[in-house]
Design a protein around this motif. Structure first.
Motif, PDB file in Angstrom:
ATOM      1  N   TYR B 242       0.913  -1.139   0.048  1.00 12.70           N
ATOM      2  CA  TYR B 242       0.003  -0.028  -0.035  1.00 12.70           C
ATOM      3  C   TYR B 242       0.932   0.970   0.224  1.00 12.70           C
ATOM      4  O   TYR B 242       0.359   2.501  -0.036  1.00 12.70           O
ATOM      5  CB  TYR B 242      -1.003  -0.001   1.185  1.00 12.70           C
ATOM      6  N   HIS B 243       2.123   1.019  -0.028  1.00 12.13           N
ATOM      7  CA  HIS B 243       3.217   2.190   0.094  1.00 12.13           C
ATOM      8  C   HIS B 243       4.169   2.104  -1.211  1.00 12.13           C
ATOM      9  O   HIS B 243       4.478   1.105  -1.363  1.00 12.13           O
ATOM     10  CB  HIS B 243       3.461   2.302   1.368  1.00 12.13           C
ATOM     11  N   GLY B 244       4.487   3.385  -1.594  1.00 15.84           N
ATOM     12  CA  GLY B 244       5.819   3.115  -2.567  1.00 15.84           C
ATOM     13  C   GLY B 244       5.868   4.312  -3.308  1.00 15.84           C
ATOM     14  O   GLY B 244       4.851   5.397  -3.198  1.00 15.84           O
ATOM     15  N   ALA B 245       6.654   4.386  -4.010  1.00 19.76           N
ATOM     16  CA  ALA B 245       7.129   5.786  -4.815  1.00 19.76           C
ATOM     17  C   ALA B 245       6.072   5.937  -5.848  1.00 19.76           C
ATOM     18  O   ALA B 245       5.733   4.977  -6.602  1.00 19.76           O
ATOM     19  CB  ALA B 245       8.304   5.842  -5.207  1.00 19.76           C
ATOM     20  N   GLY B 246       5.718   6.984  -6.265  1.00 20.08           N
ATOM     21  CA  GLY B 246       4.849   7.238  -7.378  1.00 20.08           C
ATOM     22  C   GLY B 246       5.608   6.436  -8.966  1.00 20.08           C
ATOM     23  O   GLY B 246       6.675   6.720  -9.023  1.00 20.08           O
ATOM     24  N   HIS B 267      -4.147   4.453  -3.801  1.00 20.93           N
ATOM     25  CA  HIS B 267      -4.018   5.872  -3.257  1.00 20.93           C
ATOM     26  C   HIS B 267      -2.495   6.064  -2.996  1.00 20.93           C
ATOM     27  O   HIS B 267      -1.983   5.400  -2.281  1.00 20.93           O
ATOM     28  CB  HIS B 267      -5.075   6.079  -2.119  1.00 20.93           C
ATOM     29  N   PRO B 268      -1.996   7.203  -3.626  1.00 17.63           N
ATOM     30  CA  PRO B 268      -0.800   7.686  -3.197  1.00 17.63           C
ATOM     31  C   PRO B 268      -0.576   8.010  -1.482  1.00 17.63           C
ATOM     32  O   PRO B 268      -1.452   8.391  -1.132  1.00 17.63           O
ATOM     33  CB  PRO B 268      -0.448   8.606  -4.152  1.00 17.63           C
ATOM     34  N   ARG B 270       2.744   8.993  -0.820  1.00 18.61           N
ATOM     35  CA  ARG B 270       4.136  10.002  -0.599  1.00 18.61           C
ATOM     36  C   ARG B 270       4.089  10.608  -1.984  1.00 18.61           C
ATOM     37  O   ARG B 270       3.326  10.147  -3.032  1.00 18.61           O
ATOM     38  CB  ARG B 270       5.199   9.160  -0.288  1.00 18.61           C
ATOM     39  N   ASP B 271       5.102  11.211  -2.164  1.00 17.29           N
ATOM     40  CA  ASP B 271       5.475  12.100  -3.244  1.00 17.29           C
ATOM     41  C   ASP B 271       4.424  13.202  -3.889  1.00 17.29           C
ATOM     42  O   ASP B 271       4.955  14.235  -4.404  1.00 17.29           O
ATOM     43  CB  ASP B 271       5.797  11.100  -4.296  1.00 17.29           C
ATOM     44  N   VAL B 272       3.129  13.019  -3.648  1.00 18.09           N
ATOM     45  CA  VAL B 272       2.412  13.766  -4.317  1.00 18.09           C
ATOM     46  C   VAL B 272       1.759  14.935  -3.193  1.00 18.09           C
ATOM     47  O   VAL B 272       1.108  14.646  -2.490  1.00 18.09           O
ATOM     48  CB  VAL B 272       1.072  13.150  -4.797  1.00 18.09           C
ATOM     49  N   THR B 273       2.066  16.144  -3.714  1.00 21.43           N
ATOM     50  CA  THR B 273       1.662  17.274  -2.701  1.00 21.43           C
ATOM     51  C   THR B 273       0.010  17.465  -3.047  1.00 21.43           C
ATOM     52  O   THR B 273      -0.416  17.101  -4.157  1.00 21.43           O
ATOM     53  CB  THR B 273       2.394  18.555  -3.025  1.00 21.43           C
ATOM     54  N   SER B 312       0.951  24.498  -2.250  1.00 23.07           N
ATOM     55  CA  SER B 312       0.713  23.604  -1.038  1.00 23.07           C
ATOM     56  C   SER B 312       1.647  22.492  -1.076  1.00 23.07           C
ATOM     57  O   SER B 312       1.677  21.616  -1.991  1.00 23.07           O
ATOM     58  CB  SER B 312      -0.577  23.065  -0.582  1.00 23.07           C
ATOM     59  N   ASP B 313       2.470  22.217  -0.095  1.00 25.89           N
ATOM     60  CA  ASP B 313       3.399  21.094   0.053  1.00 25.89           C
ATOM     61  C   ASP B 313       2.800  19.989   0.936  1.00 25.89           C
ATOM     62  O   ASP B 313       3.282  18.971   0.996  1.00 25.89           O
ATOM     63  CB  ASP B 313       4.800  21.238   0.619  1.00 25.89           C
ATOM     64  N   ASN B 314       1.388  19.981   1.120  1.00 25.25           N
ATOM     65  CA  ASN B 314       0.688  19.260   2.054  1.00 25.25           C
ATOM     66  C   ASN B 314       0.667  17.704   1.364  1.00 25.25           C
ATOM     67  O   ASN B 314       0.475  17.680   0.046  1.00 25.25           O
ATOM     68  CB  ASN B 314      -0.630  19.461   2.583  1.00 25.25           C
ATOM     69  N   GLN B 315       0.751  16.549   1.775  1.00 28.27           N
ATOM     70  CA  GLN B 315       0.953  15.438   1.503  1.00 28.27           C
ATOM     71  C   GLN B 315      -0.001  14.601   2.180  1.00 28.27           C
ATOM     72  O   GLN B 315       0.074  14.449   3.427  1.00 28.27           O
ATOM     73  CB  GLN B 315       2.371  14.640   1.326  1.00 28.27           C
ATOM     74  N   VAL B 316      -0.575  13.734   1.553  1.00 26.58           N
ATOM     75  CA  VAL B 316      -1.470  12.577   2.083  1.00 26.58           C
ATOM     76  C   VAL B 316      -0.413  11.506   2.541  1.00 26.58           C
ATOM     77  O   VAL B 316       0.470  11.146   1.959  1.00 26.58           O
ATOM     78  CB  VAL B 316      -2.785  12.070   1.348  1.00 26.58           C
TER      79      VAL B 316
END
Lengths: 383, 359
Positions: B242-246, B267-268, B270-273, B312-316
Motif C-alpha cells: 500500500y506504500h511506495g513511490a509514484g 491511493h498515493p 507519498r510524493d504527491v503534494t 501547498s506542500d501538504n501530502q496525504v
C-alpha cells in the motif's frame, strides 16, 4: 574469700583470651567468650572486679540485663541480648537501624536490620525485621537439603536464625545456623582475611590483618566495610540448586525459590540458551554472556567493567570480570538499609557510596532513578 | 494535527499562507516555558526510554512482592496470577502493556474508549476476542492474521512488534525495521522549533493529555531527497503493497503525480503534494485550502497547513485516513466532519475523502 577467687579466676580467663584474640570473626574461636552472653544463675551480686553490676551492656560480659532468668542461660532474651551490644553501642558493630559508630568507608557491608514496628528510615519493608513472624519470601529449604522445620516463623526472626552463635571457625560472619543441621555445611561461606585473595574461599576480606574484639570502631570498621568485602565465584550444585557462592546458598536456606541458575526450574532458561528466565538468576550466569540463540547477553560486561562504582558480584577475576555473575548481595543488603527490599541503589558512576548505594552526578533520587541505577549496573537497556 | 488546524481555523486570516510558526508564537512560548520547567525531570520525548525506562514498571526479579516498593501491602496489583512469567515480567507478555495502558487515567489509554478524554494521535487498539466489528477497526492484539498488503509472519500481534520495549530514540519508541523491513525508523523532535529532517514534530512532551493528543503532532517529512522516509514508510514495513513511490508497480502514477496519463493503482501515500493533486484534478482547488473547522492530518515539510492550492506542500499519508492503533470505525479509519471544530467526529467515510476531493 570464695568470691575473690571467682573474680580473680574470671579476670585470668579474660586476660588469657584477650592475649590470644584471634584473627577473624568475633564470637568465634578464641573470641567466643561464654560470659559475653551467658549467666549461670542469673545472679550477679557483684561485677567481675567487685562492685555493683550494671544492666547496661559493657564489653567482657560484666553486666546483666534486668530481664531474666532466660532460656539458654542468656543474660537477656535472645534478640535483646544481641542488640544489647550490637545496637547503639560504640564498642561493637552496630547492626540495627542507624549506625551509632562512624560509618565504614562505603557503609556496613551487611547494612542495617530493623525492629518490628521500625520507624523511618528503617521501616520493616526495608530489610530483615527482628522478631518478624512472617514466612520468608520464597521459603523452600528442601531445595538445599534442609528440613522444612529448620525455621519456624512463628518463633520470630532471631539473629541466630542466620548466625551460628558459637562461631563456626571458618564461616564468614559466623553464618550458618545450627538449626540447619547437616545442610549447614553447604551454607557456611568460607572467607579469606588477607590482602591477597584466595579464590577457593567464598568471601575475600581485603585486609592484611585484623584482630577481633578491639571494642573500637576505628579498628573494626574496615573488617565490616563494604569496600573491603568481595565474593569469589565457586560454582556448585547443592541438591538441585545451582549456586556460585555459599553465601547465596545460605540465603537460599530461607529464600530458595529466588535462588539458582539457568536450568533450575524456579529460575528458568537453560545453561545453553541463557534465555527464557522467569526469575532473575542468582548463580552460574556470567554478565554479558550470550547463549546459543545468539541474542542472550541480556547484560553487558563491557558496561559493567567500565563502572567506576560497582555492585558486588561473584567473580575470580577482579580486573576484567570475565566470570562475574550476580548473587543475592549484588542487589540486596543482607541486613537491610533505607531502601525497599534492602536494595542497593548504586549508580555505576556514583559520586559516593554508602549503605543505600549512591547517586550519579546531577541525579535526583526517585524510585525510577534508583531502580535504573541498580539494574543499570549490568543492563544497558535504555541507556 | 487536527486540533492544531482547528484552532488555526478560528483565527482571522491575513492571507492565504498560514505559517504555523508565526501564528502559534504566543502559545508556543508557553509550550517552551513548560518544556523548560519539566526539562530537569523529564526526557523531552517518550516514556519507557532513557531515564523514564523504569525497570520495575514491568519486571519483577523474583515474582514475590510481599509488599510494594512504597511499603504498601502487597502483592503488587500489577503482578498477575500464574507467574513467574518469561522475561521476569509482572504479567504475561500479551497482558502486561495493557495492564497499565487500558482504562487508567494516569497512563495513556490505548485500548477502546480513552479514559483520558483527549483525541489520541494513535487512536485505539483492540484485542482478539473483542468481537468482529471491533477487531476490524484497527490493530488487534493477539491476532495471527497476516498484515494486509504484507507478508510478515505474524506470531500473534503484540505491542512489542511495533514498539521497542526498552525505548529508543525514535517516535513513540517505534521499533526500527518492524515486520520484514530494513532501514525504517521514525525520527522526531520535541519542541516548537523545527530543524533538520525529523519525520515528526511533537510540540510538547507534557502533560500527558497534551503529549499524546492528536493536535500535538505535526507530520513533517515523507521523504528526504528521494529517499523514502517517515511514518508512512514505517507502516509499509508490514503493509508494503500500500506504500511506495509514484510510478512503482504497486502504486501506479508517477513521482510527479499521474498527469492523467499514468493513473494511480492505489491511493498515493507519498510524493504527491496537494498542489500537484490539484493540478492533476484529483483534489479540489478550494475546499482543503479553505477555512475548515477541523482537518485530517497531512504531512507538511514547511509546517504550513493547508497552504495555497497552487503551492501547498501538504501530502496525504497513512495517518491522513487511518489511526495507527485504530479507531471506532472500520479499518481504523478517521471520520472527520470538517464543518465542526471537534476532531474525528464524523460518521461517514466520505467526510474524510471529501476533505481533499470534495466531489
Amino acid at each position: 574469700m570464695k568470691r575473690t577467687l571467682v573474680v580473680l579466676a574470671a579476670f585470668a580467663v579474660v586476660a588469657l583470651w584477650a592475649g590470644l584474640a584471634a584473627a577473624g570473626e568475633y564470637h568465634s574461636g578464641q573470641t567466643l567468650l561464654c560470659m559475653d552472653c551467658h549467666t549461670m544463675h542469673y545472679s550477679m551480686q557483684h561485677g567481675f572486679a567487685g562492685g555493683a553490676v550494671g544492666s547496661t551492656p559493657v564489653p567482657g560480659g560484666d553486666w546483666l540485663s534486668a530481664t531474666g532468668p532466660n532460656q539458654f542461660l542468656l543474660k537477656a532474651p535472645a534478640n535483646e541480648l544481641c542488640k544489647a551490644c550490637h545496637d547503639g553501642r560504640t564498642f561493637a558493630p552496630d547492626v540495627v537501624n542507624a549506625n551509632t559508630n562512624p560509618s565504614p568507608t562505603q557503609g556496613r557491608q551487611a547494612g542495617a536490620l530493623n525492629d518490628s514496628g521500625g520507624a523511618a528510615p528503617y521501616e520493616m519493608w526495608k530489610g530483615h525485621t527482628l522478631d518478624s513472624t512472617l514466612t520468608p519470601p520464597g521459603f523452600n529449604p528442601a531445595a538445599i537439603g534442609a528440613p522444612d522445620t529448620w525455621y519456624n516463623a512463628a518463633n520470630g526472626l532471631e539473629c541466630t536464625s542466620c548466625h551460628a552463635q558459637h562461631g563456626p571457625a571458618t564461616s564468614y560472619r559466623n553464618l550458618g545456623p545450627y538449626a540447619l543441621g547437616a545442610a549447614a555445611a553447604s551454607a557456611r561461606p568460607t572467607y579469606q582475611l588477607n590482602a591477597a585473595n584466595d579464590t577457593t574461599k567464598d568471601v575475600w576480606i581485603n585486609l592484611a590483618a585484623y584482630t577481633a574484639g578491639s571494642g573500637d570502631a576505628a579498628t573494626f570498621n574496615p573488617f565490616y566495610d563494604t569496600a573491603k568485602v568481595s565474593f569469589n565465584r565457586n560454582d556448585a550444585t547443592v541438591v538441585t540448586l545451582k549456586t556460585s557462592n555459599k553465601l547465596a546458598t545460605f540465603c537460599a536456606a530461607c529464600h530458595a525459590n529466588f535462588h539458582g541458575g539457568p536450568g533450575d526450574a524456579n529460575i528458568g532458561a537453560s545453561a545453553a540458551a541463557l534465555d527464557g528466565f522467569i526469575r532473575h538468576p542468582g548463580a552460574q550466569v556470567t554478565i554479558g554472556a550470550a547463549g546459543t540463540q545468539g541474542y542472550g547477553g541480556h547484560s553487558n560486561l563491557t558496561r559493567f567493567v567500565a563502572n567506576t562504582t560497582k555492585v558486588k558480584v561473584t567473580t575470580t577475576d577482579y580486573t576484567a570480570y570475565t566470570d562475574a555473575g550476580p548473587m543475592c548481595l549484588t542487589c540486596h543488603k543482607a541486613h537491610g538499609n533505607q531502601n525497599p527490599f534492602s536494595l542497593i541503589f548504586l549508580n555505576r558512576n556514583a559520586l559516593s557510596v554508602d549503605e543505600q548505594g549512591g547517586l550519579g552526578a546531577s541525579q535526583v533520587a526517585s524510585i525510577g532513578t534508583n531502580m535504573r541505577n541498580l539494574c543499570g549496573q549490568c543492563h544497558g537497556q535504555g541507556n | 494535527m487536527v486540533d492544531r488546524c482547528r484552532n488555526l481555523a478560528r483565527r482571522p486570516r491575513g492571507g492565504g499562507l498560514e505559517s504555523i510558526g508565526v501564528r502559534l508564537a504566543p502559545r508556543l512560548a508557553v509550550v517552551v516555558a513548560c518544556a523548560l520547567l519539566f526539562a530537569s525531570r523529564l526526557d523531552a520525548g517518550d516514556f519507557h526510554t532513557v531515564s523514564s525506562l523504569v525497570c520495575s514498571d514491568c519486571h519483577v526479579m523474583h515474582y514475590s512482592e510481599s509488599h510494594l516498593l512504597t511499603g504498601a501491602p502487597g502483592p503488587d496489583p500489577l503482578l498477575a496470577p500464574g507467574g513467574p512469567f518469561p522475561y521476569l515480567l509482572k504479567a504475561a507478555q500479551a497482558q502486561l502493556c495493557l495492564a497499565c495502558h487500558d482504562g487508567r487515567v494516569d497512563v495513556p489509554d490505548v485500548r477502546g474508549v480513552n479514559t483520558g478524554g483527549y483525541v489520541r494521535a494513535a487512536g485505539q487498539l483492540n484485542v482478539l476476542g473483542d468481537g468482529p466489528q471491533v477487531e476490524g477497526a484497527g490493530h488487534t492484539m493477539g491476532s495471527t492474521a497476516s498484515p494486509p498488503g504484507g507478508a510478515w509472519t505474524n506470531p500473534g500481534l503484540s505491542c512489542l512488534h511495533c514498539h521497542a520495549t526498552h525505548g529508543n530514540p525514535y517516535y513513540r519508541n517505534l521499533l526500527p525495521n518492524p515486520g520484514t523491513a530494513t532501514g525504517k525508523v521514525v525520527t522526531y523532535l520535541t519542541g516548537s522549533i523545527y530543524t533538520g529532517t525529523a519525520a515528526i514534530q511533537q510540540l510538547a512532551a507534557a502533560p500527558m493529555a497534551v503529549h499524546y493528543a492528536a493536535g500535538n503532532i505535526l507530520y513533517r517529512q515523507s521523504a528526504v531527497g528521494s529517499t523514502d522516509f517517515g511514518l508512512s514508510e514505517w507502516c509499509s514495513s508490514c503493509h508494503g503493497n500500500y506504500h511506495g513511490a509514484g510510478g512503482s508497480g504497486n502504486m501506479g502514477g508517477s513521482p510527479s503525480g499521474d498527469g492523467g496519463a499514468t493513473p494511480w493503482l492505489r491511493h498515493p501515500t507519498r510524493d504527491v503534494t496537494m498542489a500537484q493533486a490539484v493540478s492533476d484534478r484529483h483534489v479540489n482547488g478550494t475546499h482543503w485550502f479553505s477555512t475548515l473547522a477541523s482537518r485530517v492530518p497531512a504531512i507538511s515539510p514547511s509546517g504550513t497547513v493547508p497552504g495555497m492550492s497552487g503551492t501547498s506542500d501538504n501530502q496525504v499519508f497513512c495517518g491522513s485516513c487511518h489511526k495507527a492503533h485504530g479507531s471506532p470505525n472500520p479499518k481504523g479509519l478517521i471520520f472527520d466532519d470538517d464543518a465542526t471544530p471537534t476532531a474525528e467526529d464524523g460518521t461517514l467515510l466520505r467526510q474524510t475523502c471529501q476533505q481533499c476531493h470534495y466531489q
